[in-house]
Design a protein around this motif. Structure first.
Motif, PDB file in Angstrom:
ATOM      1  N   GLY A 117       0.788  -1.226   0.000  1.00  0.00           N
ATOM      2  CA  GLY A 117       0.000   0.000   0.000  1.00  0.00           C
ATOM      3  C   GLY A 117       0.816   1.270   0.000  1.00  0.00           C
ATOM      4  N   ILE A 118       1.999   1.198  -0.611  1.00  0.00           N
ATOM      5  CA  ILE A 118       2.854   2.381  -0.763  1.00  0.00           C
ATOM      6  C   ILE A 118       3.233   2.509  -2.236  1.00  0.00           C
ATOM      7  N   THR A 119       3.902   3.587  -2.581  1.00  0.00           N
ATOM      8  CA  THR A 119       4.328   3.769  -3.968  1.00  0.00           C
ATOM      9  C   THR A 119       5.644   3.039  -4.229  1.00  0.00           C
ATOM     10  N   GLN A 120       5.884   2.740  -5.496  1.00  0.00           N
ATOM     11  CA  GLN A 120       7.145   2.099  -5.880  1.00  0.00           C
ATOM     12  C   GLN A 120       8.317   3.017  -5.548  1.00  0.00           C
ATOM     13  N   SER A 121       8.148   4.321  -5.740  1.00  0.00           N
ATOM     14  CA  SER A 121       9.251   5.243  -5.451  1.00  0.00           C
ATOM     15  C   SER A 121       9.592   5.242  -3.962  1.00  0.00           C
ATOM     16  N   PHE A 122       8.569   5.129  -3.092  1.00  0.00           N
ATOM     17  CA  PHE A 122       8.843   5.062  -1.656  1.00  0.00           C
ATOM     18  C   PHE A 122       9.537   3.744  -1.315  1.00  0.00           C
ATOM     19  N   MET A 123       9.129   2.652  -1.958  1.00  0.00           N
ATOM     20  CA  MET A 123       9.796   1.360  -1.737  1.00  0.00           C
ATOM     21  C   MET A 123      11.260   1.458  -2.124  1.00  0.00           C
ATOM     22  N   ASN A 124      11.536   2.132  -3.238  1.00  0.00           N
ATOM     23  CA  ASN A 124      12.920   2.330  -3.672  1.00  0.00           C
ATOM     24  C   ASN A 124      13.707   3.136  -2.637  1.00  0.00           C
ATOM     25  N   GLU A 125      13.093   4.176  -2.106  1.00  0.00           N
ATOM     26  CA  GLU A 125      13.764   5.005  -1.101  1.00  0.00           C
ATOM     27  C   GLU A 125      14.026   4.228   0.182  1.00  0.00           C
ATOM     28  N   ILE A 126      13.131   3.315   0.546  1.00  0.00           N
ATOM     29  CA  ILE A 126      13.354   2.474   1.720  1.00  0.00           C
ATOM     30  C   ILE A 126      14.544   1.554   1.485  1.00  0.00           C
ATOM     31  N   GLU A 127      14.537   0.846   0.353  1.00  0.00           N
ATOM     32  CA  GLU A 127      15.619  -0.093   0.058  1.00  0.00           C
ATOM     33  C   GLU A 127      16.969   0.604  -0.094  1.00  0.00           C
ATOM     34  N   SER A 128      16.970   1.814  -0.617  1.00  0.00           N
ATOM     35  CA  SER A 128      18.236   2.531  -0.818  1.00  0.00           C
ATOM     36  C   SER A 128      18.705   3.277   0.423  1.00  0.00           C
ATOM     37  N   GLY A 129      17.859   3.337   1.443  1.00  0.00           N
ATOM     38  CA  GLY A 129      18.245   4.011   2.678  1.00  0.00           C
ATOM     39  C   GLY A 129      17.994   5.501   2.692  1.00  0.00           C
ATOM     40  N   LYS A 130      17.333   6.009   1.667  1.00  0.00           N
ATOM     41  CA  LYS A 130      17.041   7.440   1.617  1.00  0.00           C
ATOM     42  C   LYS A 130      15.937   7.823   2.587  1.00  0.00           C
ATOM     43  N   LYS A 131      15.006   6.890   2.828  1.00  0.00           N
ATOM     44  CA  LYS A 131      13.914   7.130   3.778  1.00  0.00           C
ATOM     45  C   LYS A 131      13.695   5.876   4.606  1.00  0.00           C
ATOM     46  N   SER A 132      13.122   6.075   5.771  1.00  0.00           N
ATOM     47  CA  SER A 132      12.785   4.952   6.647  1.00  0.00           C
ATOM     48  C   SER A 132      11.267   4.787   6.678  1.00  0.00           C
ATOM     49  N   PRO A 133      10.813   3.543   6.700  1.00  0.00           N
ATOM     50  CA  PRO A 133       9.367   3.327   6.762  1.00  0.00           C
ATOM     51  C   PRO A 133       8.855   3.565   8.180  1.00  0.00           C
ATOM     52  N   SER A 134       7.589   3.883   8.294  1.00  0.00           N
ATOM     53  CA  SER A 134       6.972   3.911   9.619  1.00  0.00           C
ATOM     54  C   SER A 134       6.973   2.479  10.138  1.00  0.00           C
ATOM     55  N   ILE A 135       6.763   2.315  11.416  1.00  0.00           N
ATOM     56  CA  ILE A 135       6.734   0.965  11.983  1.00  0.00           C
ATOM     57  C   ILE A 135       5.596   0.150  11.372  1.00  0.00           C
ATOM     58  N   GLU A 136       4.483   0.803  11.081  1.00  0.00           N
ATOM     59  CA  GLU A 136       3.345   0.125  10.459  1.00  0.00           C
ATOM     60  C   GLU A 136       3.721  -0.394   9.065  1.00  0.00           C
ATOM     61  N   VAL A 137       4.340   0.453   8.261  1.00  0.00           N
ATOM     62  CA  VAL A 137       4.750   0.043   6.910  1.00  0.00           C
ATOM     63  C   VAL A 137       5.814  -1.044   6.994  1.00  0.00           C
TER      64      VAL A 137
END
Length: 64
Positions: free
Chosen positions: A27-47
């Motif tokens: 339930g997130i965008t592909q760009s946010f998934m990319n940012e999570i995997e690359s370390g640019k952003k952290s997911p919320s605990i729920e995500v």
């Protein structure tokens, strides 16, 4: 200790899933998934827990 981002990426690839497929399941965008995997952003605990659930990653190991 392996970084959680690498665990997520490795499991996703092992399942043959694209970032888009995982993101859609979670339930997130592909760009946010990319940012999570690359370390640019952290997911919320729920995500984070939704990602782990989608990939069947056990967050808390069984106590023995």
């Amino acid at each position: 200790m392996e970084d959680y981002r690498e665990i997520i990426r490795s499991k996703r690839i092992a399942l043959g899933w694209s970032q888009y497929k995982l993101a859609k399941l979670v339930g997130i965008t592909q760009s946010f998934m990319n940012e999570i995997e690359s370390g640019k952003k952290s997911p919320s605990i729920e995500v984070f827990f939704r990602i782990c659930q989608a990939l069947a990653i056990q967050v808390f190991p069984d106590e023995r």
